[in-house]
Design an enzyme around this catalytic site. Structure first.
Site, PDB file in Angstrom:
ATOM      1  N   LEU A   1      18.654 150.469  57.347  1.00 23.32           N
ATOM      2  CA  LEU A   1      19.811 150.746  58.201  1.00 23.32           C
ATOM      3  C   LEU A   1      20.785 149.577  58.130  1.00 23.32           C
ATOM      4  O   LEU A   1      20.367 148.408  58.131  1.00 23.32           O
ATOM      5  CB  LEU A   1      19.327 150.983  59.636  1.00 23.32           C
ATOM      6  CG  LEU A   1      18.403 152.211  59.738  1.00 23.32           C
ATOM      7  CD1 LEU A   1      17.552 152.161  61.000  1.00 23.32           C
ATOM      8  CD2 LEU A   1      19.219 153.508  59.687  1.00 23.32           C
TER       9      LEU A   1
ATOM     10  N   HIS B   1       5.396 148.180  61.307  1.00 20.54           N
ATOM     11  CA  HIS B   1       5.282 147.801  59.897  1.00 20.54           C
ATOM     12  C   HIS B   1       3.795 147.611  59.577  1.00 20.54           C
ATOM     13  O   HIS B   1       3.092 146.947  60.349  1.00 20.54           O
ATOM     14  CB  HIS B   1       6.064 146.511  59.646  1.00 20.54           C
ATOM     15  CG  HIS B   1       6.079 146.111  58.214  1.00 20.54           C
ATOM     16  ND1 HIS B   1       6.900 146.716  57.278  1.00 20.54           N
ATOM     17  CD2 HIS B   1       5.345 145.191  57.523  1.00 20.54           C
ATOM     18  CE1 HIS B   1       6.687 146.183  56.095  1.00 20.54           C
ATOM     19  NE2 HIS B   1       5.746 145.258  56.219  1.00 20.54           N
TER      20      HIS B   1
HETATM   21  C1  GRF Z   1       3.031 153.848  58.666  1.00 20.46           C
HETATM   22  O1  GRF Z   1       2.045 153.134  57.973  1.00 20.46           O
HETATM   23  C2  GRF Z   1       4.091 152.911  59.164  1.00 20.46           C
HETATM   24  O2  GRF Z   1       3.600 151.667  59.540  1.00 20.46           O
HETATM   25  C3  GRF Z   1       4.970 152.771  57.951  1.00 20.46           C
HETATM   26  O3  GRF Z   1       4.985 154.044  57.357  1.00 20.46           O
HETATM   27  C4  GRF Z   1       3.822 154.757  57.729  1.00 20.46           C
HETATM   28  C5  GRF Z   1       4.313 156.013  58.404  1.00 20.46           C
HETATM   29  O4  GRF Z   1       3.302 156.889  58.721  1.00 20.46           O
HETATM   30  N1  GRF Z   1       6.263 152.247  58.305  1.00 20.46           N
HETATM   31  P1  GRF Z   1       3.586 158.147  59.661  1.00 20.46           P
HETATM   32  O5  GRF Z   1       4.825 158.856  59.132  1.00 20.46           O
HETATM   33  O6  GRF Z   1       3.762 157.646  61.065  1.00 20.46           O
HETATM   34  O7  GRF Z   1       2.376 159.006  59.494  1.00 20.46           O
END
Ligand code: GRF
Length: 197
Positions: free
Chosen positions: A97, A113
């Protein structure tokens, strides 16, 4: 009522964990907060249909339909602001973003993250953690600032790295903890906001 808007790009498993916690823990009664909308930049994101099935407003804003990042960001702001969010939650939202967007939501945008920040910002965190020989891995919820993945840390969950781990196995172990961590951190933020009302 403090509205929460969640942005997703894919399966939205973190979003589901948050919505389920909000219902089970009665965030509305406890904190005066509700999950007002889920927005995805991918129209086919599994999580959209699921959110809709729970009665939450869910919509897609396809980034490929915009000429550039700034135009997409502007349209996204409009879609989000229709719900007047007190908190904007990035949950597996896979778009970077721009500064105007980040500035607009300063102080009310958070992200999860899949690493123990500040280690392994960016992509391929699990593979990089294994290659570095880490004995622990995990996830971090942080405020979003102009520094990608480096805003103030709000909470972390740690998991062990096990012998023979693959990036996929490690990702799955971390994801289980993400689903516990993210709702807990959000509940804490919403409780603080409720106290200040
Ligand atoms: C998760 O591991 C999150 O930390 C990362 O992307 C993944 C998303 O998973 N940013 P979801 O779409 O919530 O299943």
């Amino acid at each position: 009522m403090n509205n929460v808007v969640i942005l997703i790009s894919g399966s939205g498993s973190n979003m589901r964990a948050i919505v389920q916690a909000a219902l089970q823990e009665d965030w509305s009664g406890r904190y005066g907060a509700r999950i007002a909308a889920v927005i995805s930049n991918k129209p086919d994101a599994d999580g959209l249909a699921w959110a809709r099935s729970t009665g939450i407003a869910a919509e897609a804003l396809d980034h490929r339909e915009f000429a550039n990042r700034a135009d997409f960001d502007e349209a996204l702001v409009q879609a989000i602001d229709r719900h007047a969010p007190a908190l904007l939650v990035l949950a597996g939202f896979m778009r970077i973003l721009g500064p105007a967007f980040v500035g607009h939501y300063h102080g009310r945008m958070v992200n999860i993250h899949p690493s123990l920040l500040p280690a392994f910002t960016g992509l391929h965190t699990h593979r990089r953690a294994l290659e570095a020989g880490c004995t622990v891995a995990g996830a971090t919820v942080h405020r979003v600032t102009a520094d990608l993945d480096l805003g103030p840390i709000l909470g972390q969950a740690v998991v062990p790295v096990l012998p023979g781990d693959t990036p996929e196995a490690l990702a799955a172990r971390v994801l289980v903890q993400e689903h516990r961590l993210y709702p807990r951190v959000l509940a804490g933020l919403l409780a603080d906001m409720a106290v200040k009302l």
